[in-house]
Design a protein around this motif. Structure first.
Motif, PDB file in Angstrom:
ATOM      1  N   ARG A  86       0.835  -1.213   0.000  1.00  0.00           N
ATOM      2  CA  ARG A  86       0.000   0.000   0.000  1.00  0.00           C
ATOM      3  C   ARG A  86       0.859   1.248   0.000  1.00  0.00           C
ATOM      4  NH1 ARG A  86      -5.835  -0.134   2.176  1.00  0.00           N
ATOM      5  NH2 ARG A  86      -5.535   2.048   1.719  1.00  0.00           N
ATOM      6  N   GLU A  87       1.921   1.215   0.783  1.00  0.00           N
ATOM      7  CA  GLU A  87       2.812   2.376   0.868  1.00  0.00           C
ATOM      8  C   GLU A  87       3.574   2.581  -0.441  1.00  0.00           C
ATOM      9  OE1 GLU A  87       4.678   5.694   2.192  1.00  0.00           O
ATOM     10  OE2 GLU A  87       3.083   4.645   3.248  1.00  0.00           O
ATOM     11  N   PHE A  88       4.052   1.502  -1.028  1.00  0.00           N
ATOM     12  CA  PHE A  88       4.891   1.627  -2.212  1.00  0.00           C
ATOM     13  C   PHE A  88       4.098   1.855  -3.488  1.00  0.00           C
ATOM     14  CE2 PHE A  88       7.414  -0.172  -5.717  1.00  0.00           C
ATOM     15  CZ  PHE A  88       8.484   0.689  -5.647  1.00  0.00           C
ATOM     16  N   THR A  89       3.017   1.122  -3.671  1.00  0.00           N
ATOM     17  CA  THR A  89       2.289   1.237  -4.931  1.00  0.00           C
ATOM     18  C   THR A  89       1.339   2.414  -4.959  1.00  0.00           C
ATOM     19  OG1 THR A  89       0.498  -0.238  -4.262  1.00  0.00           O
ATOM     20  CG2 THR A  89       2.396  -1.253  -5.349  1.00  0.00           C
ATOM     21  N   LYS A  90       1.003   2.934  -3.788  1.00  0.00           N
ATOM     22  CA  LYS A  90       0.108   4.090  -3.684  1.00  0.00           C
ATOM     23  C   LYS A  90      -1.129   3.923  -4.576  1.00  0.00           C
ATOM     24  CE  LYS A  90       3.186   7.116  -1.592  1.00  0.00           C
ATOM     25  NZ  LYS A  90       3.398   6.555  -0.310  1.00  0.00           N
ATOM     26  N   PRO A  91      -2.001   2.970  -4.230  1.00  0.00           N
ATOM     27  CA  PRO A  91      -3.219   2.795  -5.035  1.00  0.00           C
ATOM     28  C   PRO A  91      -3.976   4.114  -5.157  1.00  0.00           C
ATOM     29  CG  PRO A  91      -3.093   1.153  -3.275  1.00  0.00           C
ATOM     30  CD  PRO A  91      -1.986   2.131  -3.052  1.00  0.00           C
ATOM     31  N   SER A  92      -4.477   4.383  -6.341  1.00  0.00           N
ATOM     32  CA  SER A  92      -5.182   5.647  -6.574  1.00  0.00           C
ATOM     33  C   SER A  92      -6.346   5.419  -7.529  1.00  0.00           C
ATOM     34  CB  SER A  92      -4.215   6.669  -7.181  1.00  0.00           C
ATOM     35  OG  SER A  92      -3.867   6.285  -8.495  1.00  0.00           O
ATOM     36  N   LEU A  93      -7.136   6.461  -7.731  1.00  0.00           N
ATOM     37  CA  LEU A  93      -8.245   6.376  -8.680  1.00  0.00           C
ATOM     38  C   LEU A  93      -7.755   6.060 -10.084  1.00  0.00           C
ATOM     39  CD1 LEU A  93     -10.423   9.397  -7.496  1.00  0.00           C
ATOM     40  CD2 LEU A  93     -10.940   6.966  -7.242  1.00  0.00           C
ATOM     41  N   ILE A  94      -6.569   6.541 -10.398  1.00  0.00           N
ATOM     42  CA  ILE A  94      -6.032   6.338 -11.745  1.00  0.00           C
ATOM     43  C   ILE A  94      -5.516   4.914 -11.933  1.00  0.00           C
ATOM     44  CG2 ILE A  94      -4.210   7.026 -13.365  1.00  0.00           C
ATOM     45  CD1 ILE A  94      -4.511   9.878 -12.153  1.00  0.00           C
ATOM     46  N   ASN A  95      -4.624   4.458 -11.052  1.00  0.00           N
ATOM     47  CA  ASN A  95      -4.025   3.152 -11.286  1.00  0.00           C
ATOM     48  C   ASN A  95      -4.895   1.982 -10.831  1.00  0.00           C
ATOM     49  OD1 ASN A  95      -3.495   2.959  -8.489  1.00  0.00           O
ATOM     50  ND2 ASN A  95      -1.381   3.633  -8.734  1.00  0.00           N
ATOM     51  N   CYS A  96      -6.038   2.269 -10.225  1.00  0.00           N
ATOM     52  CA  CYS A  96      -6.964   1.203  -9.814  1.00  0.00           C
ATOM     53  C   CYS A  96      -8.361   1.437 -10.374  1.00  0.00           C
ATOM     54  CB  CYS A  96      -7.024   1.118  -8.291  1.00  0.00           C
ATOM     55  SG  CYS A  96      -5.482   0.579  -7.554  1.00  0.00           S
ATOM     56  N   SER A  97      -8.457   2.219 -11.434  1.00  0.00           N
ATOM     57  CA  SER A  97      -9.767   2.607 -11.963  1.00  0.00           C
ATOM     58  C   SER A  97     -10.616   1.406 -12.373  1.00  0.00           C
ATOM     59  CB  SER A  97      -9.621   3.583 -13.120  1.00  0.00           C
ATOM     60  OG  SER A  97      -8.916   2.982 -14.194  1.00  0.00           O
ATOM     61  N   GLN A  98     -10.021   0.419 -13.023  1.00  0.00           N
ATOM     62  CA  GLN A  98     -10.789  -0.761 -13.451  1.00  0.00           C
ATOM     63  C   GLN A  98     -11.378  -1.480 -12.252  1.00  0.00           C
ATOM     64  OE1 GLN A  98     -11.585  -1.900 -16.556  1.00  0.00           O
ATOM     65  NE2 GLN A  98     -12.801  -3.469 -15.534  1.00  0.00           N
ATOM     66  N   PHE A  99     -10.585  -1.666 -11.215  1.00  0.00           N
ATOM     67  CA  PHE A  99     -11.028  -2.359 -10.015  1.00  0.00           C
ATOM     68  C   PHE A  99     -12.161  -1.581  -9.340  1.00  0.00           C
ATOM     69  CE2 PHE A  99     -10.429  -3.640  -5.495  1.00  0.00           C
ATOM     70  CZ  PHE A  99     -10.671  -4.984  -5.643  1.00  0.00           C
ATOM     71  N   LEU A 100     -11.997  -0.272  -9.220  1.00  0.00           N
ATOM     72  CA  LEU A 100     -13.022   0.558  -8.586  1.00  0.00           C
ATOM     73  C   LEU A 100     -14.305   0.591  -9.403  1.00  0.00           C
ATOM     74  CD1 LEU A 100     -10.700   3.427  -7.352  1.00  0.00           C
ATOM     75  CD2 LEU A 100     -11.745   1.618  -5.966  1.00  0.00           C
ATOM     76  N   LYS A 101     -14.190   0.609 -10.728  1.00  0.00           N
ATOM     77  CA  LYS A 101     -15.379   0.536 -11.580  1.00  0.00           C
ATOM     78  C   LYS A 101     -16.101  -0.791 -11.361  1.00  0.00           C
ATOM     79  CE  LYS A 101     -13.623   3.409 -15.312  1.00  0.00           C
ATOM     80  NZ  LYS A 101     -13.064   3.391 -16.675  1.00  0.00           N
ATOM     81  N   GLY A 102     -15.321  -1.857 -11.244  1.00  0.00           N
ATOM     82  CA  GLY A 102     -15.905  -3.176 -11.002  1.00  0.00           C
ATOM     83  C   GLY A 102     -16.673  -3.223  -9.704  1.00  0.00           C
ATOM     84  N   ILE A 103     -16.139  -2.609  -8.670  1.00  0.00           N
ATOM     85  CA  ILE A 103     -16.820  -2.555  -7.376  1.00  0.00           C
ATOM     86  C   ILE A 103     -18.124  -1.773  -7.503  1.00  0.00           C
ATOM     87  CG2 ILE A 103     -16.702  -1.658  -5.022  1.00  0.00           C
ATOM     88  CD1 ILE A 103     -13.680  -2.275  -5.105  1.00  0.00           C
ATOM     89  N   CYS A 104     -18.082  -0.679  -8.224  1.00  0.00           N
ATOM     90  CA  CYS A 104     -19.256   0.190  -8.360  1.00  0.00           C
ATOM     91  C   CYS A 104     -20.372  -0.442  -9.195  1.00  0.00           C
ATOM     92  CB  CYS A 104     -18.855   1.530  -8.958  1.00  0.00           C
ATOM     93  SG  CYS A 104     -17.842   2.518  -7.858  1.00  0.00           S
ATOM     94  N   ASN A 105     -20.037  -1.427  -9.992  1.00  0.00           N
ATOM     95  CA  ASN A 105     -21.045  -2.078 -10.847  1.00  0.00           C
ATOM     96  C   ASN A 105     -21.697  -3.276 -10.163  1.00  0.00           C
ATOM     97  OD1 ASN A 105     -20.752  -0.371 -13.050  1.00  0.00           O
ATOM     98  ND2 ASN A 105     -19.005  -1.526 -13.816  1.00  0.00           N
ATOM     99  N   LEU A 106     -21.792  -3.228  -8.868  1.00  0.00           N
ATOM    100  CA  LEU A 106     -22.402  -4.347  -8.124  1.00  0.00           C
ATOM    101  C   LEU A 106     -23.852  -4.520  -8.504  1.00  0.00           C
ATOM    102  CD1 LEU A 106     -20.868  -3.870  -4.581  1.00  0.00           C
ATOM    103  CD2 LEU A 106     -20.335  -5.616  -6.250  1.00  0.00           C
TER     104      LEU A 106
END
Length: 107
Positions: A87-107
């Motif tokens: 978490r500290e090194f990769t710094k997940p963000s809206l940009i680099n995790c957009s696909q994953f976050l979109k997937g969560i939102c499409n529940l």
């Protein structure tokens, strides 16, 4: 003391990435896994949400020890020690995790 520990962990993580020469697809998967709680997530749900088509990526991360698998419950999670470091090194963000976050939102 906590800051020093984090610095050491990050240095270890960087070294390990270089040593293993993880493919970009693996690193991208680690970005997404950093957003998952320590209790893990079902493999199917993770693949659906992240849009990852290649199941070999997760298998590779499990073999390296980055990801732990609970075969009985068909769940995956980051290794507890590595969760904080990733978490500290990769710094997940809206940009680099957009696909994953979109997937969560499409529940």
């Amino acid at each position: 003391m906590q800051e020093q520990r984090a610095s050491v962990c990050i240095a270890i993580y960087r070294h390990y990435l270089r040593y293993r020469s993880l493919a970009d697809s693996c690193i991208h998967t680690l970005h997404h896994m950093a957003l998952v709680s320590g209790s893990g997530i079902s493999k199917g749900r993770f693949h659906t949400w992240s849009g990852i088509q290649d199941f070999n990526i997760m298998t590779e991360l499990i073999e390296y020890g980055w990801v732990q698998q609970d075969s009985e419950n068909n769940r995956v999670s980051l290794h507890p020690f590595l969760h904080e470091v990733i978490r500290e090194f990769t710094k997940p963000s809206l940009i680099n995790c957009s696909q994953f976050l979109k997937g969560i939102c499409n529940l």
